[in-house]
Write an enzyme that holds these catalytic residues in place. Structure first.
Site, PDB file in Angstrom:
ATOM      1  N   GLU A  38      19.542  -5.559  -9.224  1.00  0.00           N
ATOM      2  CA  GLU A  38      18.148  -5.291  -8.868  1.00  0.00           C
ATOM      3  C   GLU A  38      17.188  -6.321  -9.460  1.00  0.00           C
ATOM      4  OE1 GLU A  38      17.758  -0.558  -8.414  1.00  0.00           O
ATOM      5  OE2 GLU A  38      18.341  -1.198 -10.438  1.00  0.00           O
ATOM      6  N   TYR A  69      -9.689   5.725   0.077  1.00  0.00           N
ATOM      7  CA  TYR A  69      -8.224   5.670   0.078  1.00  0.00           C
ATOM      8  C   TYR A  69      -7.720   4.236   0.195  1.00  0.00           C
ATOM      9  CZ  TYR A  69      -9.233   6.452   5.076  1.00  0.00           C
ATOM     10  OH  TYR A  69      -9.753   6.416   6.339  1.00  0.00           O
ATOM     11  N   LYS A 114      12.579   5.475  -4.137  1.00  0.00           N
ATOM     12  CA  LYS A 114      13.422   4.339  -3.765  1.00  0.00           C
ATOM     13  C   LYS A 114      14.355   4.802  -2.645  1.00  0.00           C
ATOM     14  CE  LYS A 114      15.166   1.673  -6.989  1.00  0.00           C
ATOM     15  NZ  LYS A 114      15.899   1.261  -8.219  1.00  0.00           N
TER      16      LYS A 114
END
Length: 140
Positions: A38, A69, A114
């Site tokens: 990773e 937002y 993830k």
């Protein structure tokens, strides 16, 4: 009456002058993970933002008087782009800290996922709830 910040019903409360601002499924590329495979590469993550903000009714139609937002999304992207994060937990905390810097934000719920991290699961991740200083009344 007992209410919980974690449930959508308890998040916005007209009696407290609190509204619920949200961004769902913000997809960004992040340098994240503890494993060797990773490091040095970007991965897709998905982020949900929930913010307890000042009631927007007093703003009328003035964009400058409300928590936006798009601002929350851009701040989140800025945190993600700031460097490598070993843990989704730390990334979620950094996002929460950044969003709580605006005094109109009373509390946040941040979910970082993830996708594909666990075989057979849609996603794995963390969801945290953090309050701005002295705002514990949102949890009652």
């Amino acid at each position: 009456m007992t209410k919980s910040f974690v449930t959508p019903v308890g998040f916005a409360d007209a009696r407290q002058g609190v509204a619920h601002l949200f961004v769902r499924g913000l997809v960004v590329e992040a340098e994240i993970g503890v494993w060797a495979h990773e490091k040095g590469r970007r991965q897709i993550i998905r982020i949900d933002l929930d913010l307890a903000v000042d009631d927007p009714r007093s703003a009328g139609d003035d964009h400058g008087k409300v928590v936006c937002y798009e601002w929350a999304s851009n701040e989140t992207r800025g945190v993600v782009a700031s460097g490598h994060f070993n843990l989704v937990e730390r990334l979620a905390e950094e996002i929460a800290d950044r969003l709580l810097c605006d005094a109109r934000v009373h509390a946040v719920r941040i979910r970082v996922e993830k996708p594909g991290a666990i075989r057979g699961a849609d996603a794995a991740g963390i969801e945290i709830v953090r309050l701005a200083g002295g705002k514990s009344d949102l949890l009652r």
